[in-house]
Motif scaffolding. Structure first.
Motif, PDB file in Angstrom:
ATOM      1  N   GLN A 146       0.808  -1.219   0.000  1.00  6.53           N
ATOM      2  CA  GLN A 146       0.000   0.000   0.000  1.00  6.53           C
ATOM      3  C   GLN A 146       0.843   1.272   0.000  1.00  6.53           C
ATOM      4  O   GLN A 146       0.484   2.254  -0.640  1.00  6.53           O
ATOM      5  CB  GLN A 146      -0.930   0.004   1.226  1.00  6.53           C
ATOM      6  CG  GLN A 146      -2.070  -1.006   1.141  1.00  6.53           C
ATOM      7  CD  GLN A 146      -3.039  -0.868   2.299  1.00  6.53           C
ATOM      8  OE1 GLN A 146      -2.636  -0.644   3.431  1.00  6.53           O
ATOM      9  NE2 GLN A 146      -4.322  -1.007   2.019  1.00  6.53           N
ATOM     10  N   PHE A 147       1.990   1.244   0.705  1.00  5.33           N
ATOM     11  CA  PHE A 147       2.752   2.475   0.910  1.00  5.33           C
ATOM     12  C   PHE A 147       4.174   2.447   0.351  1.00  5.33           C
ATOM     13  O   PHE A 147       4.887   3.446   0.451  1.00  5.33           O
ATOM     14  CB  PHE A 147       2.801   2.809   2.416  1.00  5.33           C
ATOM     15  CG  PHE A 147       1.438   2.994   3.023  1.00  5.33           C
ATOM     16  CD1 PHE A 147       0.673   4.113   2.741  1.00  5.33           C
ATOM     17  CD2 PHE A 147       0.904   2.027   3.864  1.00  5.33           C
ATOM     18  CE1 PHE A 147      -0.592   4.276   3.292  1.00  5.33           C
ATOM     19  CE2 PHE A 147      -0.354   2.174   4.425  1.00  5.33           C
ATOM     20  CZ  PHE A 147      -1.107   3.303   4.130  1.00  5.33           C
ATOM     21  N   GLY A 148       4.587   1.341  -0.232  1.00  9.75           N
ATOM     22  CA  GLY A 148       5.906   1.297  -0.857  1.00  9.75           C
ATOM     23  C   GLY A 148       6.948   0.568  -0.036  1.00  9.75           C
ATOM     24  O   GLY A 148       6.732   0.237   1.130  1.00  9.75           O
ATOM     25  N   ARG A 149       8.121   0.341  -0.664  1.00 10.34           N
ATOM     26  CA  ARG A 149       9.167  -0.484  -0.065  1.00 10.34           C
ATOM     27  C   ARG A 149      10.267   0.331   0.621  1.00 10.34           C
ATOM     28  O   ARG A 149      10.756  -0.013   1.687  1.00 10.34           O
ATOM     29  CB  ARG A 149       9.865  -1.321  -1.140  1.00 10.34           C
ATOM     30  CG  ARG A 149       9.171  -2.338  -1.990  1.00 10.34           C
ATOM     31  CD  ARG A 149       7.764  -2.379  -2.181  1.00 10.34           C
ATOM     32  NE  ARG A 149       7.336  -3.370  -3.171  1.00 10.34           N
ATOM     33  CZ  ARG A 149       6.153  -3.903  -3.179  1.00 10.34           C
ATOM     34  NH1 ARG A 149       5.262  -3.558  -2.266  1.00 10.34           N
ATOM     35  NH2 ARG A 149       5.813  -4.775  -4.114  1.00 10.34           N
ATOM     36  N   ARG A 150      10.693   1.407  -0.024  1.00  9.95           N
ATOM     37  CA  ARG A 150      11.933   2.090   0.346  1.00  9.95           C
ATOM     38  C   ARG A 150      11.963   2.593   1.792  1.00  9.95           C
ATOM     39  O   ARG A 150      12.915   2.331   2.533  1.00  9.95           O
ATOM     40  CB  ARG A 150      12.165   3.258  -0.618  1.00  9.95           C
ATOM     41  CG  ARG A 150      13.419   4.060  -0.321  1.00  9.95           C
ATOM     42  CD  ARG A 150      13.590   5.224  -1.286  1.00  9.95           C
ATOM     43  NE  ARG A 150      14.704   6.057  -0.880  1.00  9.95           N
ATOM     44  CZ  ARG A 150      14.639   7.016   0.022  1.00  9.95           C
ATOM     45  NH1 ARG A 150      13.471   7.264   0.621  1.00  9.95           N
ATOM     46  NH2 ARG A 150      15.698   7.727   0.342  1.00  9.95           N
ATOM     47  N   LYS A 151      10.932   3.331   2.197  1.00 13.00           N
ATOM     48  CA  LYS A 151      10.950   3.956   3.521  1.00 13.00           C
ATOM     49  C   LYS A 151      11.038   2.923   4.639  1.00 13.00           C
ATOM     50  O   LYS A 151      11.724   3.132   5.650  1.00 13.00           O
ATOM     51  CB  LYS A 151       9.709   4.827   3.709  1.00 13.00           C
ATOM     52  CG  LYS A 151       9.724   6.092   2.855  1.00 13.00           C
ATOM     53  CD  LYS A 151       8.481   6.926   3.070  1.00 13.00           C
ATOM     54  CE  LYS A 151       8.502   8.172   2.189  1.00 13.00           C
ATOM     55  NZ  LYS A 151       7.274   8.980   2.344  1.00 13.00           N
ATOM     56  N   MET A 152      10.349   1.808   4.474  1.00  9.77           N
ATOM     57  CA  MET A 152      10.378   0.767   5.496  1.00  9.77           C
ATOM     58  C   MET A 152      11.779   0.187   5.650  1.00  9.77           C
ATOM     59  O   MET A 152      12.249  -0.068   6.767  1.00  9.77           O
ATOM     60  CB  MET A 152       9.372  -0.331   5.155  1.00  9.77           C
ATOM     61  CG  MET A 152       7.934   0.144   5.154  1.00  9.77           C
ATOM     62  SD  MET A 152       6.761  -1.141   4.670  1.00  9.77           S
ATOM     63  CE  MET A 152       6.757  -2.184   6.127  1.00  9.77           C
ATOM     64  N   LEU A 153      12.462  -0.003   4.509  1.00  9.16           N
ATOM     65  CA  LEU A 153      13.807  -0.572   4.548  1.00  9.16           C
ATOM     66  C   LEU A 153      14.850   0.421   5.057  1.00  9.16           C
ATOM     67  O   LEU A 153      15.930   0.023   5.485  1.00  9.16           O
ATOM     68  CB  LEU A 153      14.207  -1.071   3.153  1.00  9.16           C
ATOM     69  CG  LEU A 153      13.487  -2.336   2.694  1.00  9.16           C
ATOM     70  CD1 LEU A 153      13.738  -2.592   1.224  1.00  9.16           C
ATOM     71  CD2 LEU A 153      13.920  -3.541   3.513  1.00  9.16           C
ATOM     72  N   MET A 154      14.537   1.696   5.004  1.00  6.82           N
ATOM     73  CA  MET A 154      15.482   2.710   5.472  1.00  6.82           C
ATOM     74  C   MET A 154      15.516   2.805   6.999  1.00  6.82           C
ATOM     75  O   MET A 154      16.492   3.269   7.581  1.00  6.82           O
ATOM     76  CB  MET A 154      15.134   4.078   4.882  1.00  6.82           C
ATOM     77  CG  MET A 154      15.363   4.186   3.380  1.00  6.82           C
ATOM     78  SD  MET A 154      17.090   4.004   2.889  1.00  6.82           S
ATOM     79  CE  MET A 154      17.747   5.573   3.429  1.00  6.82           C
ATOM     80  N   VAL A 155      14.443   2.369   7.672  1.00  7.72           N
ATOM     81  CA  VAL A 155      14.400   2.532   9.134  1.00  7.72           C
ATOM     82  C   VAL A 155      14.473   1.209   9.899  1.00  7.72           C
ATOM     83  O   VAL A 155      14.850   1.207  11.075  1.00  7.72           O
ATOM     84  CB  VAL A 155      13.124   3.297   9.575  1.00  7.72           C
ATOM     85  CG1 VAL A 155      13.077   4.671   8.944  1.00  7.72           C
ATOM     86  CG2 VAL A 155      11.855   2.516   9.239  1.00  7.72           C
ATOM     87  N   ASP A 156      14.145   0.095   9.264  1.00  4.90           N
ATOM     88  CA  ASP A 156      13.979  -1.132  10.045  1.00  4.90           C
ATOM     89  C   ASP A 156      15.265  -1.609  10.716  1.00  4.90           C
ATOM     90  O   ASP A 156      15.255  -2.092  11.845  1.00  4.90           O
ATOM     91  CB  ASP A 156      13.354  -2.254   9.207  1.00  4.90           C
ATOM     92  CG  ASP A 156      14.312  -2.861   8.210  1.00  4.90           C
ATOM     93  OD1 ASP A 156      15.027  -2.106   7.536  1.00  4.90           O
ATOM     94  OD2 ASP A 156      14.331  -4.097   8.078  1.00  4.90           O
ATOM     95  N   MET A 157      16.424  -1.468  10.053  1.00  2.00           N
ATOM     96  CA  MET A 157      17.668  -1.938  10.648  1.00  2.00           C
ATOM     97  C   MET A 157      18.128  -1.074  11.825  1.00  2.00           C
ATOM     98  O   MET A 157      18.805  -1.548  12.730  1.00  2.00           O
ATOM     99  CB  MET A 157      18.763  -2.032   9.591  1.00  2.00           C
ATOM    100  CG  MET A 157      18.688  -3.299   8.758  1.00  2.00           C
ATOM    101  SD  MET A 157      19.054  -4.795   9.720  1.00  2.00           S
ATOM    102  CE  MET A 157      17.635  -5.812   9.382  1.00  2.00           C
ATOM    103  N   TYR A 158      17.756   0.206  11.836  1.00  2.00           N
ATOM    104  CA  TYR A 158      18.065   1.050  12.997  1.00  2.00           C
ATOM    105  C   TYR A 158      17.223   0.623  14.207  1.00  2.00           C
ATOM    106  O   TYR A 158      17.723   0.553  15.337  1.00  2.00           O
ATOM    107  CB  TYR A 158      17.816   2.522  12.672  1.00  2.00           C
ATOM    108  CG  TYR A 158      18.843   3.107  11.716  1.00  2.00           C
ATOM    109  CD1 TYR A 158      20.181   3.206  12.086  1.00  2.00           C
ATOM    110  CD2 TYR A 158      18.475   3.547  10.450  1.00  2.00           C
ATOM    111  CE1 TYR A 158      21.134   3.740  11.216  1.00  2.00           C
ATOM    112  CE2 TYR A 158      19.415   4.072   9.570  1.00  2.00           C
ATOM    113  CZ  TYR A 158      20.740   4.166   9.956  1.00  2.00           C
ATOM    114  OH  TYR A 158      21.673   4.683   9.097  1.00  2.00           O
ATOM    115  N   LEU A 159      15.946   0.349  13.975  1.00  2.00           N
ATOM    116  CA  LEU A 159      15.096  -0.136  15.063  1.00  2.00           C
ATOM    117  C   LEU A 159      15.554  -1.517  15.533  1.00  2.00           C
ATOM    118  O   LEU A 159      15.572  -1.814  16.733  1.00  2.00           O
ATOM    119  CB  LEU A 159      13.635  -0.183  14.600  1.00  2.00           C
ATOM    120  CG  LEU A 159      12.980   1.176  14.350  1.00  2.00           C
ATOM    121  CD1 LEU A 159      11.598   1.008  13.731  1.00  2.00           C
ATOM    122  CD2 LEU A 159      12.883   1.964  15.652  1.00  2.00           C
TER     123      LEU A 159
END
Length: 433
Positions: free
Chosen positions: A79-92
């Motif tokens: 629904q919202f795309g791939r890029r943004k999720m992959l940019m933050v998940d490893m920091y969390l």
């Protein structure tokens, strides 16, 4: 006016492809490390804190239970795309790893392991979708099948770290758990520095054709663009999970989830709690036996990557299930000598881990682009029920009936997985369809 752009999925490999691939590879190493580290850490924890078999199993399975959120993560990504999720998940992922250092509360540890699993779910579903939507078609299956090699490297590194990190006394097991923040930070920083691109295919599926075309031409070249079928397609409506259980997708959803669940039950149950199992089997020098087993896992995924393009997906799936089950049966009924047991155990590791090379490409091939992340996420969610069950039950079963009972249950699950693939698994290999 005639459309003159060539399909970007037929372009030769460019820098952007390797950048996306490396970003996903680093995530896979971090994921494999985080999933593998709990076994050695919890084995040591039992020496310092009061923790029964149920809590050992539950905390060990925490990340795998978190991975059940893959269906939700896939739906969000569609629904919202791939890029943004992959940019933050490893920091969390790194933050949750670090927080394991400051608590010995079993419930809080379980919650942190669950949250780490949720971040891994993003990498499994969203990362795989972004990769396949950027890679050229002829490279996609091969590169996806190789991802498990890097995941296995992370998993093996966690075992080596677990038996070598020492000198921290009663906090040693917490240091071992927390060490997963290192590969997590490496992956997160690389993604920030490399500026991961969005998915052109996903943008097109949302009706953002101009943005997708500009992205392709920026990274691949002016003469490349979207294929006509994506240009002419109507923007996707919100995808409901129920579509995966309609006549069109039902069989693929169930096979993708159940083969993965049966495989994961045996793999994670045995691999994560390998120290407990080897000790119960009475193997001399369990650390050496563990290194041999993990080395054979790496051999297995390398063999699997070689076999991937040479035999059909169906034959590969059925063979790895039934032959790995046969290896466990041989261990149960064969002589109890160390040489025989470790030899068959190593063979089991090679066979079962070779089948892991299908875990990324096969579910992806089962679904088209409009439901891909949702479909793959749902398959992973179903599979994590198996993985979490195996990880939770192995220490309990080993305590109840020793290693033979644990291996017998794993054998039954592997046979069930082989039969599911024999009767239902569709062939998805372009070479054998």
């Amino acid at each position: 006016m005639e459309y003159t752009k060539k399909n970007y999925k037929k372009a030769p490999l460019k820098a952007v492809h390797f950048r996306v691939l490396l970003a996903i590879i680093l995530g896979q190493i971090a994921c494999g490390y985080a999933l593998g580290i709990s076994g050695t850490a919890l084995t040591q924890a039992q020496e310092y804190i009061k923790i029964n078999d149920s809590w050992v199993g539950l905390i060990g399975a925490g990340s795998l239970i978190g991975l059940m959120g893959s269906a939700l993560m896939g739906r969000i990504a569609d629904q919202f795309g791939r890029r943004k999720m992959l940019m933050v998940d490893m920091y969390l992922f790194s933050l949750f790893s670090a927080l394991q250092l400051v608590t010995t509360n079993l419930f809080l540890l379980f919650i942190l392991r669950f949250l780490i699993g949720l971040m891994i779910a993003i990498d499994y579903t969203v990362g795989n979708s972004l990769l396949v939507e950027w890679l050229p078609t002829k490279e996609s299956g091969k590169r996806q099948s190789q991802l498990i090699v890097y995941w296995t490297i992370g998993f093996i590194l966690s075992y080596i770290a677990g038996i070598t990190i020492s000198g921290f006394g009663s906090h040693n097991w917490q240091i071992i758990l927390t060490s997963s923040l290192v590969p997590g930070l490496i992956a997160g920083i690389f993604r920030s520095v490399s500026k991961l691109p969005a998915s052109p295919s996903w943008l097109a599926s949302q009706g953002k054709n101009k943005k997708a075309q500009k992205l392709i031409q920026k990274h691949i070249g002016k003469r490349w663009g979207l294929p006509l079928r994506l240009l002419r397609a109507k923007p996707a409506n919100n995808i409901s999970w129920t579509i995966l259980f309609t006549k069109r997708y039902r069989r693929r959803t169930l096979v993708g989830g159940l083969f993965y669940a049966c495989q994961a039950f045996a793999f994670f149950g045995i691999s994560i709690f390998l120290p407990i199992l080897l000790e119960n089997m009475g193997m001399e020098n369990s650390d050496l036996s563990g290194v041999i087993y993990n080395g054979c896992m790496l051999i297995g995924v390398l063999v699997g990557s070689w076999l991937f393009k040479r035999i059909s997906r169906r034959a590969f799936l059925i063979g790895t299930f039934l032959f790995s089950a046969a290896a466990l049966i041989a261990m149960l009924i064969g002589p109890s000598s160390f040489g025989f047991q470790i030899g068959i155990f190593a063979l089991f590791a090679i066979i079962l881990s070779s089948g892991l090379t299908l875990d990324y490409p096969y579910p992806t091939e089962l679904f088209d682009i409009k439901v891909r992340a949702t479909g793959v996420g749902t398959c992973i969610t179903i599979s994590r029920i198996g993985a979490a069950s195996g990880t939770f039950l192995l220490p309990v079963l080993t305590n109840l009936g020793g290693a033979p009972l644990a291996m017998l249950v794993c054998t039954i699950v592997l046979i069930v997985g082989g039969l599911i693939c024999l009767f239902w698994a569709p062939e998805t290999s372009p070479k054998f369809i």
